[in-house]
Design an enzyme around this catalytic site. Structure first.
Site, PDB file in Angstrom:
ATOM      1  CD  GLU A   1      -2.788  -1.231   2.444  1.00 48.60           C
ATOM      2  OE1 GLU A   1      -4.000  -1.393   2.299  1.00 48.60           O
ATOM      3  OE2 GLU A   1      -2.251  -1.157   3.566  1.00 48.60           O
TER       4      GLU A   1
HETATM    5  C1  ACM Z   1      -2.034  -5.399   4.137  1.00 45.64           C
HETATM    6  O1  ACM Z   1      -3.081  -5.883   4.598  1.00 45.64           O
HETATM    7  N1  ACM Z   1      -1.953  -4.109   3.892  1.00 45.64           N
HETATM    8  C2  ACM Z   1      -0.870  -6.223   3.859  1.00 45.64           C
END
Ligand code: ACM
Length: 538
Positions: free
Chosen positions: A342
């Site tokens: 992310e």
């Molecule tokens: C995640 O759940 N951002 C790895």
């Protein structure tokens, strides 16, 4: 009168003789109800179980012996004795000289048998006189000891003996794991969990044969591990958590204590420093690291994807070298997790450049890199590992690069997903995951990832919505018990209907361990008629 006295004396003498005979033969007159080793509530389910319907009497006359020259076996005998004491209050002697009246023997044996074909394989033979546990390694013997703990009856059996006797059903167990990596992850960054909480989690994981605990040690809301060369990380970055509580961090001594405790339970700690995104706490501590163009401020919310390191600055890589160096030096396991998920405000080319540079730093410190599935979009080495959490395409890129994959798809394996709409804690952005859904899927065949690429399975527990051990336990249990079986037991041996019966019988253990599990209505929980304290008083 005389004859009455005589006959009374005669009766008395006979009674005394009978008593002393019984004293000598106490064990041989035990009457066991028929047993069925294959019906024992073992989780994960062992590879092969052959039941012979008799019983081994575990009682005050039992003793434990171990291979004495093989390192760790003596300690393992002590571990088993301590766990038997916790379950039954029996004080079982370990590697002592034989006591008068000693009868049943448990022997934990280092064996060179070739049948034991993985380092964690073991066999258990139970007869009315002995329990023999064989393994090539102390690690395999440790897994076998967990099975032994699970096959001891929950309550004393009805054997007509004057003293309490717990039964171990007779037969043979042959066992070993499907996957070499069987993990859970705990996010100690969104909310901090104490060393004592982590140790309790390790105790529970070990009972179900997990061998990896991944600690998510840094995120936007907190930095949780002391780095001596960059002290503000914990001074500033460790001071907050989601919701505005005080946060916290592990000193290096704390971390070493966790690593050592995990090692005693044959569990490897995988440390994670999440980067280049999820780095707000680090950038508040040292603004020179920041790459999102804003002045970083401490963050106590639940958003993701707004932070990034400056991937083009040498200082950032000097910092990462120090951080990975200090943590790697305290982590005997082979892995270092760099996060990599992310990173929404890192430009794609900067992200790729960053992951490739950090991979080299990880390797320089003697570790194998793990990253969330996005890392496979960089040119990483085939020895690095991708953790599949969201993207099938990224998993395919990892396969194309010949990388191993850890299966943690959020829709199936995230422990922080709510069970259903009534769940007290958790989120549901990926799915609701009731206890059956957590178990009824096939990681071996998930989303086209070839079996030969799968290193194992990991169930992550993110902590945005939980801040106490009770809340942690509510989300993790019972689902973590199912993931343990998915990663140990081959798919041919798994089915929900038999699993849920064995799961129901975990209630006395979970109660004894004071685990506040979610009492899933899908399970007919076999609560003991008695409380743990009442059983011990009997
Ligand atoms: C995640 O759940 N951002 C790895």
């Amino acid at each position: 009168m005389k004859s009455t006295l005589f006959s009374s004396l005669l009766v008395c003498a006979c009674f005394i003789t009978l008593l002393s005979c019984q004293e000598e033969k106490k064990k041989r007159v035990l009457q066991f109800p028929k047993t069925d080793l294959a019906a024992s509530p073992t989780i994960p389910k062992p590879l092969k179980v052959i039941a012979t319907e008799g019983g081994f009497a575990l009682d005050q006359f039992s003793a434990i012996y171990t291979s004495e020259t093989a390192p760790g076996f003596g300690e393992l005998g002590e571990f088993l004795a301590q766990k038997i004491k916790h379950k039954t209050q029996l004080e079982i002697q370990v590697n002592g000289s034989p006591k008068q009246n000693q009868e049943g023997v448990i022997y934990i044996n280092q064996s060179d048998s070739l049948e034991l074909n993985t380092p964690e394989s073991y066999q258990i033979y139970v007869t009315p006189d002995s329990v023999i546990l064989n393994s090539n390694t102390v690690e395999g013997a440790f897994r076998g000891v967990q099975t032994l703990r699970q096959i001891i009856s929950e309550v004393p059996s009805d054997t007509l003996a004057e003293y309490p006797v717990w039964t171990i059903p007779t037969g043979k167990i042959v066992d070993g794991p499907s996957f070499e990596y069987r993990g859970t992850m705990l996010d100690v960054a969104r909310h901090f969990f104490s060393v004592a909480d982590v140790k309790k989690y390790i105790d529970l994981m070990a009972y179900y044969k997990y061998n990896v605990l991944h600690l998510h040690l840094s995120d936007d809301q907190g930095w949780r591990i002391e780095i001596k060369s960059w002290p503000k990380l914990t001074e500033i970055g460790g001071s907050t958590e989601v919701g505005g509580e005080a946060g916290g961090f592990y000193t290096q001594e704390d971390y070493k204590e966790i690593v050592a405790y995990a090692a005693e339970h044959f569990i490897t700690i995988v440390p994670e420093i999440d980067m280049p995104g999820h780095t707000n706490a680090a950038s508040v501590s040292y603004p020179i690291l920041n790459g999102n163009g804003k002045t970083p401020k401490l963050y106590e919310g639940m958003r993701v994807g707004f932070s990034t390191f400056d991937t083009r600055k040498d200082t950032v890589y000097a910092f990462i070298d120090d951080v990975i160096g200090e943590i790697a030096a305290m982590s005997p396991g082979p892995y270092f997790h760099i996060g990599g998920d992310e990173s929404h405000v890192t430009k794609k080319k900067d992200y790729v450049y960053f992951v490739e540079k950090v991979e080299k730093i990880v390797r320089k410190h003697g570790k194998r890199m793990i990253g969330w599935d996005e890392v496979a979009t960089a040119k990483v080495d085939s020895t690095s590992i991708s953790q599949f959490w969201a993207s099938k395409e990224n998993a395919q890129e990892a396969v194309d690069k010949g990388m191993k994959i850890i299966m943690s798809p959020a829709k199936k394996a995230y422990l922080d997903m709510q069970y259903d709409t009534l769940s007290k804690h958790g989120l549901h952005w990926a799915a609701y995951i009731p206890t059956d859904t957590a178990y009824i899927w096939t990681p071996e065949e998930y989303e086209g990832v070839p079996l030969e690429n799968i290193l194992g399975i990991e169930a992550p527990l993110w902590s945005e919505t939980i801040s106490t051990i009770e809340e942690l336990e509510y989300l993790a249990f019972p689902r973590a018990i199912g993931y343990a079986e998915l990663s140990w037991t081959p798919k041919e041996n798994r089915d929900w209907d038999t699993y849920k019966v064995r799961l129901a019988k975990q209630a006395p253990f979970l109660d004894r361990m004071d685990v506040k599990y979610y009492p899933s209505p899908l399970i007919d929980w076999q609560k003991s008629k008695y409380t743990y304290k009442e059983i011990l008083k009997d």
